[in-house]
Motif scaffolding. Structure first.
Motif, PDB file in Angstrom:
ATOM      1  N   UNK A 284       0.848  -1.207   0.000  1.00  0.00           N
ATOM      2  CA  UNK A 284       0.000   0.000   0.000  1.00  0.00           C
ATOM      3  C   UNK A 284       0.880   1.253   0.000  1.00  0.00           C
ATOM      4  N   UNK A 285       1.901   1.248   0.855  1.00  0.00           N
ATOM      5  CA  UNK A 285       2.786   2.420   0.923  1.00  0.00           C
ATOM      6  C   UNK A 285       3.498   2.633  -0.408  1.00  0.00           C
ATOM      7  N   UNK A 286       3.923   1.532  -1.032  1.00  0.00           N
ATOM      8  CA  UNK A 286       4.587   1.652  -2.340  1.00  0.00           C
ATOM      9  C   UNK A 286       3.628   2.229  -3.367  1.00  0.00           C
ATOM     10  N   UNK A 287       2.397   1.755  -3.349  1.00  0.00           N
ATOM     11  CA  UNK A 287       1.387   2.243  -4.301  1.00  0.00           C
ATOM     12  C   UNK A 287       1.138   3.738  -4.124  1.00  0.00           C
ATOM     13  N   UNK A 288       1.230   4.188  -2.875  1.00  0.00           N
ATOM     14  CA  UNK A 288       1.010   5.610  -2.590  1.00  0.00           C
ATOM     15  C   UNK A 288       2.248   6.447  -2.886  1.00  0.00           C
ATOM     16  N   UNK A 289       3.366   5.762  -3.131  1.00  0.00           N
ATOM     17  CA  UNK A 289       4.616   6.484  -3.394  1.00  0.00           C
ATOM     18  C   UNK A 289       5.249   7.033  -2.140  1.00  0.00           C
ATOM     19  N   UNK A 290       4.932   6.433  -1.003  1.00  0.00           N
ATOM     20  CA  UNK A 290       5.519   6.910   0.251  1.00  0.00           C
ATOM     21  C   UNK A 290       6.901   6.303   0.453  1.00  0.00           C
ATOM     22  N   UNK A 291       7.750   7.072   1.088  1.00  0.00           N
ATOM     23  CA  UNK A 291       9.087   6.576   1.408  1.00  0.00           C
ATOM     24  C   UNK A 291       8.971   5.458   2.445  1.00  0.00           C
ATOM     25  N   UNK A 292       9.721   4.414   2.249  1.00  0.00           N
ATOM     26  CA  UNK A 292       9.720   3.305   3.212  1.00  0.00           C
ATOM     27  C   UNK A 292      11.140   3.139   3.725  1.00  0.00           C
ATOM     28  N   UNK A 293      11.295   3.187   5.031  1.00  0.00           N
ATOM     29  CA  UNK A 293      12.632   3.081   5.601  1.00  0.00           C
ATOM     30  C   UNK A 293      13.085   1.616   5.608  1.00  0.00           C
ATOM     31  N   UNK A 294      14.393   1.447   5.749  1.00  0.00           N
ATOM     32  CA  UNK A 294      14.940   0.087   5.826  1.00  0.00           C
ATOM     33  C   UNK A 294      14.379  -0.616   7.057  1.00  0.00           C
ATOM     34  N   UNK A 295      14.191   0.171   8.110  1.00  0.00           N
ATOM     35  CA  UNK A 295      13.644  -0.419   9.339  1.00  0.00           C
ATOM     36  C   UNK A 295      12.227  -0.940   9.097  1.00  0.00           C
ATOM     37  N   UNK A 296      11.438  -0.132   8.404  1.00  0.00           N
ATOM     38  CA  UNK A 296      10.076  -0.578   8.090  1.00  0.00           C
ATOM     39  C   UNK A 296      10.096  -1.844   7.231  1.00  0.00           C
ATOM     40  N   UNK A 297      10.963  -1.869   6.258  1.00  0.00           N
ATOM     41  CA  UNK A 297      11.019  -3.030   5.377  1.00  0.00           C
ATOM     42  C   UNK A 297      11.357  -4.319   6.149  1.00  0.00           C
ATOM     43  N   UNK A 298      12.030  -4.141   7.280  1.00  0.00           N
ATOM     44  CA  UNK A 298      12.491  -5.323   8.009  1.00  0.00           C
ATOM     45  C   UNK A 298      11.545  -5.822   9.092  1.00  0.00           C
ATOM     46  N   UNK A 299      10.429  -5.114   9.321  1.00  0.00           N
ATOM     47  CA  UNK A 299       9.532  -5.532  10.392  1.00  0.00           C
ATOM     48  C   UNK A 299       9.062  -6.982  10.195  1.00  0.00           C
TER      49      UNK A 299
END
Ligand code: SF4
Length: 303
Positions: A284-299
């Protein structure tokens, strides 16, 4: 009749358009809903289903996962780690005029009596809550006992999990919009605790209100929470949420991401299940074009 919800919303939308607000399909949809709402069938009174057995972590049979004694779940909360304190649930100000249109719809919905069996048992109608300009709209199936008492969707234990999911996405709860397909709590046999799934007939009668909310808010993405919500939105049987989650669908031209109901995670707390939901939120965040942190990606990745 001028007092019908669709007429009120149509009039407000026309006012918005006259004021220069760009609308997508709202006017057309309201006109169509007005034409069809008078023909909406009264739902067949269906025998109430008792709450399904609470699934154990070994047998996660019900992705809706209803129970009052659910264990706590932890979702990372970025807004807390950034500021050191939980974000205050202050709705973002609406500058688009959508708030006024939503308010115009709220009154008639709160007074709705289309389903006599639900009117009899409900404490109140649960309209929906959040930012009228939300990018993301979370849609569940129906209010439960907690929501019926408070008048707000997703306020019980499952709601707390949803709030943690939202905050892990770096939103505040007040930044998104949360609503159910059915606005009244499905009735239960007298004295019986728990909640039941809404029937397809019940959801069909109430869905025009949700459609109006969606047409007013015009979210960029809809997140459908649980199999029943997916079935209600898409008008299908047996959505098979385990198979369908994580794959983009569309609801009235808006990208829709099906995922597990937050209550499912209350009973299935393995990182594997949390990760599945989290991957849906990353999409969803990718679809919205929001920045995703490395920390978020690792949850919830298993170490
Ligand atoms: S469930 Fe929806 S349609 Fe039925 S009475 Fe409540 S608000 Fe009206």
């Amino acid at each position: 009749m001028s007092g019908q919800p669709t007429d009120i919303v149509l009039s407000a939308l026309q006012q918005m358009q006259a004021n220069g607000v760009r609308l997508r399909a709202s006017l057309h949809t309201c006109e169509r809903l007005r034409a069809t709402s008078s023909a909406a069938a009264t739902p067949t009174r269906t025998a109430a289903r008792t709450t399904q057995p609470v699934p154990t972590s070994a047998a996660p049979a019900d992705p809706r996962g209803r129970s009052a004694s659910a264990p706590k779940i932890e979702f990372p909360t970025l807004s807390e780690t950034k500021t050191g304190a939980p974000a205050a649930p202050v709705p973002a100000p609406s500058s688009s005029g959508k708030a006024a249109v939503l308010e115009a719809l709220r009154g008639p919905v709160l007074a709705c009596t289309k389903c006599p069996h639900l009117v009899q048992s409900r404490t109140q109608v649960v309209f929906g809550v959040g930012n009228p300009d939300a990018e993301v709209m979370f849609v569940g199936e129906a209010p439960g006992a907690d929501e019926d008492l408070v008048g707000e969707p997703f306020v019980g234990k499952a709601g707390q999990t949803l709030t943690k999911m939202i905050e892990a996405m770096n939103f505040r709860r007040a930044d998104v919009y949360i609503a159910n397909i059915l606005k009244c709590r499905p009735n239960m046999p007298p004295g019986e605790p728990g909640n039941r799934k809404p029937t397809p007939a019940e959801m069909n009668v109430c869905k025009p209100y949700l459609i109006q909310q969606i047409e007013i808010i015009q979210p960029k993405v809809i997140v459908a929470l649980g199999g029943t919500a997916v079935e209600g939105l898409l008008g299908i049987d047996n959505a098979g949420i385990t198979r369908m989650r994580g794959t983009w669908k569309e609801f009235r031209g808006i990208p829709m991401m099906p995922t597990f109901h937050p209550a499912y995670l209350l009973h299935n707390q393995s990182n594997t299940e949390k990760r599945k939901v989290w991957e849906d939120m990353l999409a969803v965040l990718e679809r919205l074009g929001h920045e995703i942190t490395a920390k978020q990606r690792g949850y919830f990745l298993t170490k």
